[in-house]
Design an enzyme around this catalytic site. Structure first.
Site, mmCIF file in Angstrom:
data_model
loop_
_atom_site.group_PDB
_atom_site.id
_atom_site.type_symbol
_atom_site.label_atom_id
_atom_site.label_comp_id
_atom_site.label_asym_id
_atom_site.label_seq_id
_atom_site.Cartn_x
_atom_site.Cartn_y
_atom_site.Cartn_z
ATOM 1 N N ARG A 128 0.814 -1.241 0.000
ATOM 2 C CA ARG A 128 0.000 0.000 0.000
ATOM 3 C C ARG A 128 0.836 1.274 0.000
ATOM 4 N NH1 ARG A 128 -2.510 -3.491 3.463
ATOM 5 N NH2 ARG A 128 -4.385 -4.406 2.582
ATOM 6 N N LYS A 150 2.588 11.243 -11.707
ATOM 7 C CA LYS A 150 1.712 10.364 -12.493
ATOM 8 C C LYS A 150 2.480 9.068 -12.728
ATOM 9 C CE LYS A 150 -1.258 13.485 -15.138
ATOM 10 N NZ LYS A 150 -1.612 13.965 -16.479
ATOM 11 N N GLU A 192 8.854 18.547 -25.084
ATOM 12 C CA GLU A 192 8.189 18.893 -23.809
ATOM 13 C C GLU A 192 8.811 20.162 -23.199
ATOM 14 O OE1 GLU A 192 5.497 17.258 -23.185
ATOM 15 O OE2 GLU A 192 5.741 15.257 -24.058
ATOM 16 N N LYS A 234 6.801 22.949 -14.528
ATOM 17 C CA LYS A 234 5.972 21.770 -14.254
ATOM 18 C C LYS A 234 5.623 21.683 -12.767
ATOM 19 C CE LYS A 234 4.633 17.209 -14.971
ATOM 20 N NZ LYS A 234 4.695 15.927 -15.618
ATOM 21 N N GLU A 244 -5.048 16.974 -11.573
ATOM 22 C CA GLU A 244 -5.577 17.413 -12.867
ATOM 23 C C GLU A 244 -7.077 17.681 -12.841
ATOM 24 O OE1 GLU A 244 -3.485 15.746 -16.317
ATOM 25 O OE2 GLU A 244 -5.344 15.932 -17.450
ATOM 26 N N ARG A 248 -3.718 21.594 -14.591
ATOM 27 C CA ARG A 248 -2.667 20.642 -14.989
ATOM 28 C C ARG A 248 -2.864 20.182 -16.440
ATOM 29 N NH1 ARG A 248 0.296 15.778 -11.555
ATOM 30 N NH2 ARG A 248 1.546 15.044 -13.305
ATOM 31 N N ASN A 252 -1.079 19.287 -21.424
ATOM 32 C CA ASN A 252 -1.427 18.457 -22.586
ATOM 33 C C ASN A 252 -1.416 19.255 -23.883
ATOM 34 O OD1 ASN A 252 -1.821 16.207 -20.944
ATOM 35 N ND2 ASN A 252 -3.930 16.812 -20.503
ATOM 36 N N HIS A 255 -0.981 17.658 -27.275
ATOM 37 C CA HIS A 255 -1.085 16.210 -27.074
ATOM 38 C C HIS A 255 -2.328 15.600 -27.718
ATOM 39 C CE1 HIS A 255 2.286 16.846 -24.447
ATOM 40 N NE2 HIS A 255 2.304 15.597 -24.032
ATOM 41 N N HIS A 259 -1.605 12.640 -29.921
ATOM 42 C CA HIS A 259 -2.091 11.269 -29.675
ATOM 43 C C HIS A 259 -2.747 10.703 -30.931
ATOM 44 C CE1 HIS A 259 -2.295 11.983 -25.060
ATOM 45 N NE2 HIS A 259 -1.129 11.526 -25.450
ATOM 46 N N HIS A 272 6.660 9.681 -29.097
ATOM 47 C CA HIS A 272 5.672 10.561 -28.473
ATOM 48 C C HIS A 272 6.049 12.043 -28.671
ATOM 49 C CE1 HIS A 272 2.833 12.058 -25.488
ATOM 50 N NE2 HIS A 272 3.833 12.657 -24.857
HETATM 51 P P1 NAD Z 1 11.643 5.465 -22.647
HETATM 52 O O1 NAD Z 1 11.595 5.287 -21.208
HETATM 53 O O2 NAD Z 1 11.091 4.369 -23.506
HETATM 54 O O3 NAD Z 1 13.142 5.771 -23.105
HETATM 55 C C1 NAD Z 1 13.426 5.959 -24.469
HETATM 56 C C2 NAD Z 1 14.576 5.038 -24.928
HETATM 57 O O4 NAD Z 1 15.809 5.567 -24.435
HETATM 58 C C3 NAD Z 1 14.485 3.622 -24.385
HETATM 59 O O5 NAD Z 1 14.935 2.730 -25.370
HETATM 60 C C4 NAD Z 1 15.442 3.647 -23.195
HETATM 61 O O6 NAD Z 1 15.944 2.379 -22.858
HETATM 62 C C5 NAD Z 1 16.519 4.543 -23.730
HETATM 63 N N1 NAD Z 1 17.322 5.241 -22.739
HETATM 64 C C6 NAD Z 1 16.907 5.801 -21.575
HETATM 65 N N2 NAD Z 1 17.894 6.487 -21.007
HETATM 66 C C7 NAD Z 1 18.977 6.351 -21.797
HETATM 67 C C8 NAD Z 1 20.297 6.830 -21.744
HETATM 68 N N3 NAD Z 1 20.690 7.672 -20.781
HETATM 69 N N4 NAD Z 1 21.168 6.464 -22.713
HETATM 70 C C9 NAD Z 1 20.754 5.666 -23.734
HETATM 71 N N5 NAD Z 1 19.504 5.203 -23.867
HETATM 72 C C10 NAD Z 1 18.626 5.543 -22.896
HETATM 73 O O7 NAD Z 1 10.872 6.791 -23.120
HETATM 74 P P2 NAD Z 1 10.748 8.258 -22.494
HETATM 75 O O8 NAD Z 1 10.576 9.150 -23.657
HETATM 76 O O9 NAD Z 1 11.778 8.533 -21.492
HETATM 77 O O10 NAD Z 1 9.352 8.158 -21.702
HETATM 78 C C11 NAD Z 1 8.156 7.817 -22.368
HETATM 79 C C12 NAD Z 1 7.197 7.256 -21.343
HETATM 80 O O11 NAD Z 1 6.948 8.257 -20.369
HETATM 81 C C13 NAD Z 1 5.864 6.855 -21.905
HETATM 82 O O12 NAD Z 1 5.498 5.603 -21.378
HETATM 83 C C14 NAD Z 1 4.902 7.930 -21.425
HETATM 84 O O13 NAD Z 1 3.596 7.461 -21.229
HETATM 85 C C15 NAD Z 1 5.543 8.334 -20.134
HETATM 86 N N6 NAD Z 1 5.249 9.701 -19.695
HETATM 87 C C16 NAD Z 1 4.823 9.868 -18.427
HETATM 88 C C17 NAD Z 1 4.562 11.138 -17.961
HETATM 89 C C18 NAD Z 1 4.161 11.323 -16.526
HETATM 90 O O14 NAD Z 1 3.782 12.435 -16.156
HETATM 91 N N7 NAD Z 1 4.288 10.308 -15.714
HETATM 92 C C19 NAD Z 1 4.735 12.250 -18.778
HETATM 93 C C20 NAD Z 1 5.192 12.044 -20.077
HETATM 94 C C21 NAD Z 1 5.447 10.758 -20.534
HETATM 95 N N1 GLY Z 2 2.676 15.000 -18.631
HETATM 96 C C1 GLY Z 2 1.462 15.594 -18.188
HETATM 97 C C2 GLY Z 2 1.332 15.672 -16.706
HETATM 98 O O1 GLY Z 2 2.215 15.312 -15.975
HETATM 99 O O2 GLY Z 2 0.312 16.092 -16.238
#
Ligand code: NAD
Ligand code: GLY
Length: 369
Positions: A128, A150, A192, A234, A244, A248, A252, A255, A259, A272
């Site tokens: 939990r 998130k 972003e 942020k 949100e 917040r 987007n 987005h 999307h 993305h």
């Molecule tokens: P990712 O985590 O898939 O990383 C992108 C690629 O880079 C992967 O292949 C990873 O292994 C590689 N990588 C990571 N760090 C590296 C480094 N230092 N050197 C070499 N390679 C490296 O993608 P991302 O763009 O970091 O994140 C996308 C994800 O984040 C999605 O799932 C999305 O839904 C999520 N997201 C969440 C929020 C939130 O608020 N929580 C906001 C935006 C996106």
């Molecule tokens: N990436 C959008 C949020 O964190 O709200």
């Protein structure tokens, strides 16, 4: 004389303000090697590091050296958005339970947004709720996903549909990790960064216009400034509206269009951030058609997105009617009404359903002429 060998350089510390759940965001160089920084945020001896097959070979050993006083276990997950699901998440729980981790343990997410979202969600669920630290290694995760709480995984019927708002105990951003990031992923993160300027801060947007080349060349000073600027924006948005309920959703911007591109092309074809790049240009054009944004402001947005190495228009394969269908299923469709984040100027975004359908149709048609 012997010099003092400095393994890490803490450049800036911010605070995300959420009452008793407030936490620091550290930005610096070599922070992965700063054992004292980690120790400050670890309560008990038990630590689980979660990473993936790409990032672990690059950074796991360095991190483990900083955690030498603790009982450390690791889980290395397969790399990719397609593994961000409940089955793979279970491997984290398997490890925690088989090693008898208790409620005072700490999880550390070492990786990009996929690892950060999954580790955060595992921390929210395990017994939990246990502590967790974000150690983001992509630009996108450093300026966006690691901050704000998130967390979650995908379901076959929807992206990020299973999750929780769950804040980390600290975010440790080591900009040196960007040295190994592929250029395409760096550009995706810049989407972003640019978004934050567009929605909230015209001066930050202007700074990005003059420093985009340094950012693409990984100039450490420029990177630290941009990451700090984005995390400040942020953090302010999140502390005013954690779950949100309103503002917040400004995050987007671009987005809803983005999307539609991601879904329409099939996940993974466009990153993305690439889809958000084109989506931000489309939202800027829509704002101009509404009479809210000048020609010059739209051109500045398009020029900065292009200079970041991102697409500025949607893929030709998506016809306006297909695009409209894809937008209609976006999760931001509420009570049958599509809401968009649009602009009344650079730095002035609003969430609205009061746009005319004709402007939207004109935007989509304008890319197909
Ligand atoms: P990712 O985590 O898939 O990383 C992108 C690629 O880079 C992967 O292949 C990873 O292994 C590689 N990588 C990571 N760090 C590296 C480094 N230092 N050197 C070499 N390679 C490296 O993608 P991302 O763009 O970091 O994140 C996308 C994800 O984040 C999605 O799932 C999305 O839904 C999520 N997201 C969440 C929020 C939130 O608020 N929580 C906001 C935006 C996106
Ligand atoms: N990436 C959008 C949020 O964190 O709200």
């Amino acid at each position: 004389m012997f010099g003092i060998l400095k393994v890490s350089d803490l450049l800036s510390t911010l605070q995300l303000d959420l009452g008793e759940r407030s936490y620091p965001i550290y930005i610096g160089k070599g922070l992965i090697q700063d054992a004292r920084l980690f120790a400050r945020h670890i309560r008990s001896g038990q630590v689980l590091v979660v990473s993936n097959e790409t990032v672990a070979p690059l950074y796991m050993e360095k991190l483990l050296r900083s955690l030498s006083g603790f009982q450390v276990e690791r889980v290395v997950l397969p790399d990719g958005e397609k593994y961000k699901n409940l089955d793979v998440l279970n491997r984290i729980f398997d490890q925690l339970l088989s090693k008898r981790f208790d409620r005072s343990c700490t999880l550390i997410a070492l990786g990009g947004g996929v690892i950060g979202d999954m580790t955060g969600f595992a921390a929210a669920c395990y017994q939990r709720g246990v502590d967790f630290i974000q150690l983001p290694t992509t630009l996108l995760s450093q300026v966006d996903s690691s901050v704000g709480g998130k967390t979650g995984v995908n379901h076959p019927l929807g992206k990020n549909m299973i999750g929780a708002f769950y804040q980390p105990n600290a975010v440790i951003i080591d900009i040196d990790t960007l040295n190994t990031l592929p250029a395409r992923e760096l550009s995706a993160g810049l989407a972003e960064v640019i978004k934050h300027g567009i929605i909230k801060d015209a001066a930050y947007f202007s700074w990005l216009e003059t420093h985009i080349r340094e950012l693409r060349h990984l100039d450490p000073e420029a990177l630290a400034h941009a990451i700090e600027g984005s995390c400040v924006i942020k953090s302010r948005v999140v502390s005013a509206d954690e779950k949100e309920a309103g503002q917040r959703a400004l995050l987007n911007y671009g987005h809803t269009f983005g999307h539609a591109i991601e879904t329409g092309m099939g996940y993974g074809v466009w990153l993305h951030g690439e889809a958000v790049g084109a989506g931000m240009c489309m939202a800027a054009r829509m704002s101009r058609f509404m009479g809210w944004l000048s020609d010059e402001e739209e051109s500045r947005i398009v020029a900065l997105v292009a200079a970041a190495g991102l697409p500025v228009s949607p893929p030709a394969e998506l016809s306006p009617s297909r695009f409209m269908e894809l937008m209609a299923v976006d999760k931001k469709v509420m009570s049958g009404q599509l809401r968009l984040v649009l602009l009344k100027g650079i730095g002035k975004a609003l969430i609205t359903n009061e746009f005319d359908q004709e402007s939207l149709s004109r935007v989509l048609a304008s890319y197909n002429s």
